[in-house]
Design an enzyme around this catalytic site. Structure first.
Site, short mmCIF file in Angstrom:
data_model
loop_
_atom_site.label_atom_id
_atom_site.label_comp_id
_atom_site.label_asym_id
_atom_site.label_seq_id
_atom_site.Cartn_x
_atom_site.Cartn_y
_atom_site.Cartn_z
N LYS A 21 -4.77 9.55 2.82
CA LYS A 21 -5.82 8.98 3.76
C LYS A 21 -5.95 9.40 5.01
O LYS A 21 -6.65 8.85 5.95
CB LYS A 21 -5.28 7.47 3.90
CG LYS A 21 -5.39 6.60 2.55
CD LYS A 21 -4.94 5.38 2.56
CE LYS A 21 -4.82 4.58 1.20
NZ LYS A 21 -4.04 3.25 1.36
N ARG A 24 -0.75 -9.52 -0.09
CA ARG A 24 -2.05 -9.04 -0.09
C ARG A 24 -2.77 -9.49 -1.14
O ARG A 24 -2.02 -9.85 -2.17
CB ARG A 24 -2.05 -7.40 0.14
CG ARG A 24 -0.99 -6.95 1.22
CD ARG A 24 -1.44 -5.48 1.65
NE ARG A 24 -2.72 -5.15 2.15
CZ ARG A 24 -3.37 -3.86 2.01
NH1 ARG A 24 -2.52 -3.00 1.65
NH2 ARG A 24 -4.62 -3.85 2.53
N PRO A 75 -11.27 3.51 4.75
CA PRO A 75 -9.78 3.23 4.48
C PRO A 75 -9.09 4.05 3.27
O PRO A 75 -8.21 4.70 3.53
CB PRO A 75 -9.65 1.59 3.81
CG PRO A 75 -10.92 1.11 4.63
CD PRO A 75 -11.82 2.34 4.81
N GLU A 76 -10.13 4.20 2.09
CA GLU A 76 -9.04 4.81 0.88
C GLU A 76 -9.38 6.07 0.65
O GLU A 76 -10.60 6.74 1.41
CB GLU A 76 -9.04 3.84 -0.17
CG GLU A 76 -8.69 2.52 0.15
CD GLU A 76 -8.55 1.57 -1.04
OE1 GLU A 76 -8.33 1.98 -2.35
OE2 GLU A 76 -8.61 0.50 -0.87
N ARG A 108 -10.33 -2.35 16.49
CA ARG A 108 -9.01 -3.04 16.28
C ARG A 108 -7.90 -2.53 17.04
O ARG A 108 -6.63 -3.06 16.75
CB ARG A 108 -9.00 -3.41 14.60
CG ARG A 108 -8.24 -4.57 14.40
CD ARG A 108 -8.50 -4.91 13.13
NE ARG A 108 -7.53 -5.55 12.34
CZ ARG A 108 -7.36 -6.21 11.27
NH1 ARG A 108 -8.09 -5.47 10.45
NH2 ARG A 108 -6.54 -6.92 10.81
#
Length: 276
Positions: free
Chosen positions: A66, A266, A2-3, A116
């Site tokens: 990203k 979040r 992700p990051e 996903r």
DNA sequence: CCTGCTACCTGATGGC
DNA sequence: TGCCATCAGGTAGCAG
């Protein structure tokens, strides 16, 4: 992946593997992976990518925020992993497991995987064709990211620090983990408004961001990503985290408790005793 | 312009 | 064990 640190580690590791290789064929197996933002035209986008990539040589692998980019003599492929996307590498042409997009090279196949289906693969004639990439802010590991630069960005935002750090058009590459980690390290309350941060605090935050990202990158590179193992994932990140996912545990600095709060829908993790 | 909310998807986990 | 709710490292689009 992700990051920023994770994507950077993937870029660094992938570079020697595919640089100079020619894509013989690109196969879109799940066309949702190339679905444009508007949500229609994914079949057309799939055909376009497949035809554009045939026979193109990868000149370079780059990271922007990203995003991971494969650069060709003309045009790019931009990969975004969102939450769960990842890359796999097959040395022979026998693929296995859930693959969304397969890039068949001279020797071996690179697979983009995301069960996903949040992640995306896009063909770009030029960078500006992607709004997301075109509008990315400063890279926090670049020399352009100075204390003054951060101060400027902070001063023009009324958002809580946590949400400020997630804005990709200001600082590119920080996500939900390293925003919490940076604020913990800077001893700043995630709910504080960006524009109210003092110069001394901005200096602390700047150092915290850079230190946290550098440290995470080191961790992501040791051991380096192993695309050949489909179950591969980053190892040992838990060991360097001081706030994220540590709800109820003791703060490593002041023995307070790490709390989980919600911001912008979040999770944010912080020690509200020593983060002011 | 900014802000807050929803949708997009699938799988893992934990409580009952 | 099974079922249901909740959560997940991200971002685009929309309404107000």
């Amino acid at each position: 992946m992700p990051e920023l640190p994770e994507v950077e580690a993937v870029a660094v590791t992938l570079r020697p593997l595919v640089r100079g290789k020619t894509i013989r064929r690109c196969r879109i197996i799940h066309s949702i992976a190339v679905r444009p933002p508007a949500g229609y035209g994914e079949k057309r986008a799939a055909r376009q990518i497949e035809s554009q990539l045939k026979g193109r040589k990868i000149l370079e692998v780059e990271r922007l925020g990203k995003y991971l980019l494969l650069r060709f003599e003309r045009g790019f492929v931009a990969l975004h992993f969102r939450l769960d996307g990842q890359l796999v590498w097959f040395a022979d042409s026998k693929l296995s497991g859930h693959i969304d997009v397969a890039f068949h090279m001279d020797r071996g196949t690179l697979g983009f995987v995301d069960r996903r289906h949040f992640g995306r693969v896009q063909w770009l004639e030029r960078i500006a064709d992607s709004k997301g990439i075109d509008q990315l802010g400063v890279d926090p590991l670049s020399k352009e990211f100075t204390v003054g630069c951060l101060e400027n960005l902070l001063s023009s935002s009324k958002r809580p620090l946590k949400e400020f750090l997630l804005e990709q058009d200001k600082i590119a590459g920080i996500g939900n983990i390293y925003s919490s980690e940076s604020l913990w390290r800077a001893r700043l309350d995630p709910r504080r408004r960006a524009y109210r941060v003092t110069p001394a605090e901005a200096r602390r935050l700047h150092k915290a961001i850079v230190d946290v990202l550098r440290r995470a990158l080191e961790c992501c590179l040791d051991p380096a990503p192993d695309f050949r193992n489909p179950d591969w994932w980053f190892q040992g990140l838990e060991n360097i985290l001081r706030a994220y996912d540590r709800e109820g545990l003791r703060c490593r600095r002041c023995k307070g408790r790490i709390r989980r709060i919600e911001q912008g829908g979040r999770s944010t993790y912080a020690c509200l005793k020593c983060q002011k």
